[in-house]
Enzyme design. Sequence first.
Site, PDB file in Angstrom:
ATOM      1  N   GLU A  78       0.815  -1.222   0.000  1.00 56.59           N
ATOM      2  CA  GLU A  78       0.000   0.000   0.000  1.00 56.59           C
ATOM      3  C   GLU A  78       0.845   1.268   0.000  1.00 56.59           C
ATOM      4  O   GLU A  78       0.482   2.265  -0.638  1.00 56.59           O
ATOM      5  CB  GLU A  78      -0.969  -0.003   1.189  1.00 56.59           C
ATOM      6  CG  GLU A  78      -2.113  -1.004   1.066  1.00 56.59           C
ATOM      7  CD  GLU A  78      -1.704  -2.454   1.308  1.00 56.59           C
ATOM      8  OE1 GLU A  78      -0.570  -2.690   1.788  1.00 56.59           O
ATOM      9  OE2 GLU A  78      -2.501  -3.361   1.020  1.00 56.59           O
TER      10      GLU A  78
ATOM     11  N   HIS B 288     -12.100  -6.317   8.032  1.00 53.23           N
ATOM     12  CA  HIS B 288     -12.784  -5.941   6.787  1.00 53.23           C
ATOM     13  C   HIS B 288     -13.953  -5.011   7.083  1.00 53.23           C
ATOM     14  O   HIS B 288     -14.879  -4.915   6.286  1.00 53.23           O
ATOM     15  CB  HIS B 288     -13.295  -7.184   6.042  1.00 53.23           C
ATOM     16  CG  HIS B 288     -12.193  -8.046   5.530  1.00 53.23           C
ATOM     17  ND1 HIS B 288     -11.561  -8.989   6.305  1.00 53.23           N
ATOM     18  CD2 HIS B 288     -11.573  -8.092   4.332  1.00 53.23           C
ATOM     19  CE1 HIS B 288     -10.621  -9.592   5.603  1.00 53.23           C
ATOM     20  NE2 HIS B 288     -10.603  -9.069   4.405  1.00 53.23           N
TER      21      HIS B 288
END
Length: 757
Positions: free
Chosen positions: A487, A557
């Site tokens: 990322e 999540h």
Amino acid sequence: MATTKTDPKLSLAASGTSAASKKVKLYEGLTREQLIHAYRLMFTSRRIDDREILLKRQQKIFFQMSGAGHEGIGVAAGLALRSGYDWFYPYYRDRALCLAVGATPYDMFLQGVGAANDPSSGGRQMPSHWSYPELHVVTQSSPTGSQILQAVGCAEGGRYFGRRPSAAGIPEFPSSRTEREKDGATSDFVDYRHFKNVAFKSDEVTYVSLGDGTSSEGEFWEAMNAAALEKLPVIFVVQDNGYAISVPVEVQTAGGSISRLVSGFPNFHFEEVDGTDVVASYASFARAARYCREGHGPAFVHAHVIRPYSHSLSDDERLYRPDAERERDAQRDPVTRTQMFLLREGILDANGIDKLEKEVEAELQIAVDRALEALPPAPESVLNFVYSPDIDPTSEAFDTQPVVSDAPVDAKKPATKTMADLITGTLRDEMKRDERIVIFGEDVADCSREEYLKRKLVKGKGGVFKLTFGLQCEYGADRVFNAPLAEAAIVGRAIGMATRGLKPVVEIQFFDYIWPAMMQIRDELSVIRWRSNNGFSCPIVIRVAIGGYLTGGAIYHSQCGESTFTHIPGLRVVFPSNSLDAAGLLRTAIRCDDPVLFLEHKRLYREAYGRAAYPGPDYMIPFGKAKIVQPGDALTVITYGAVVPRALQAAQKLEREQGVKVELIDLRTLNPFDWETIAESVSKTSRVLVAYEDTLSWGYGAEIAARVADQLFDKLDAPVRRVAAKDVFVAYQPILEDAILPQPNDLFLAMKELAEY
Ligand SMILES: Cc1ncc(C[n+]2csc(CCOP(=O)(O)OP(=O)(O)O)c2C)c(N)n1
Ligand SMILES: [Mg+2]
């Protein structure tokens, strides 16, 4: 301290060189004049350090970081590369490099005193944090290694424009705007491309340097991998002085040699050189640059240097380095070595050295005197360039109406679109309109192995939520591609591309995994414009799937955490709750000139709530403009994201059951946010509930509640209340998730209680 005094014996030894050989002799391609120039730069660099140290002791400057010991490799790089043509991501020891590419001692002293006209930052950054837009020296920060991924992105940007020169074009203003431009009304122009001058060369290279200790940072390895994968023309330079403050290289680098560790990277050209030897360093750089310019891939230059002045003025290396070790280093002092070399080769004699050094001293004296007279920046300028001064995304120019197509309705397709549909549609429209848009991230491509698509063996993926589906097939694999699973690299590379004028719209697959990119977002993305005093900018869009209510999403999540980002100046944060807003706000995000974090709630992607017809290719919503979802007079509920439909449900129930009419405000953008609408509503209702999905304490609602308490105290008839998630992580078992996240019933009860207060 390094010895730079002339040794008369050496000049005698060199004086026998014949005039003829003087003319023709080259030193790894360097002429005698270039060598004298190199020495002048090295000596200048060292003496600037000495001057700054003195100025710091006199409290005339506020910080000092020396480039001492690193002058040889810096000047060699500067001579081998091209100023204003190649691109430079130096680090704080690169004073000599910066001088070699054209920065002046005066420029450097201006930064030391923090002057308004310091060209690097206008008094915002410490000295040795270089930024010279015209020279292509890109603004640097203090975190070790955060420049490396950006250098990779910079090289990618150059290559992209080289292969698609039409992307560098600037769209013409519509004629009505041209008229207004003449009047100086630039805030109406809503395309960032008007404010980005793109420059690129087909054989340019990007220089990036770091210390030996910094090679331990993960971002270094991510950058090496990306450069090798893409065969990018980046020269990585590790300036190895054997220490990272007090930590020696064998504690930092397994086996003690970074060259050995990186030797397995494919597509690289490797050089290991004595960086105190300017001639050998030049030869290394010339070979590295040639390899990169010819398009073979990146290069790695490992330069062994010394650090004669301790880490900084706050460090005393005698605490951890014995005299003998320091003396051994001093034998290799690059300034002394180069001086000796000039004398030995008869390039300059003692008088010549003396004259050169006196000239430098005189030049520095003038530069110091001028810098000490320079004006400091005005205190009222502190907020300049937090955001783009050219495009205001809150302006009316972004307020356009949806255009409903009069094309015949396709009975097989639903008339209204989900949020997912309209996000994809907006990306598609904008990519068509603007060739500078590139999309990358994890899994965003249709299929990296393009032959599978060509042979129609597969349909393609297009993102784990399928929002980028079809875009690679439509616009090409150079515009929509998968990135390695890293990322920081996604954001760091995007920043580098954007400084070159591209518009990366990158995807972070799940908000839960944005954290590796946090350094890039907090210390780079959001601050580049401000810290360079508008010298550089990087208006990228980061799309992020966020949020819970997934029944099974669990801890990793389901995260929210938007207030971590709204707390960062310089970053726009958007959080739509429905299809139309997502389309309008994403288009504004793309066309504006600021970095934008675009939060997309996963639960809303395909929800029945908030679907809308396609609003046309120019539909935009300005930032900072809330939407009144339902007008009311009894109570103001301020919310956003997935709590909007839940709050609406609760408000409708309250009206049904009690006849209480709630005014429901969807903020839509969190930074900036629409204070005016809030104030107007609270003035009318006198009661406020702030509702959000993130954990309650220290969250986004705290700021809203504080502002209401501060500025609307007189209007209130009840305490400001919040409904949010419990202060815990989101659990997997749906029963637990329900208990943790705010539910319509929680909102209903809070609204009822507040209305009755
Ligand atoms: C991410 C980060 N961690 C820690 C620091 C504090 N720090 C500044 S310089 C430095 C050592 C760097 O050593 P090296 O990379 O070898 O470069 P050198 O200073 O030796 O040239 C440290 C730990 C920092 N600036 N950034
Ligand atoms: Mg070091």
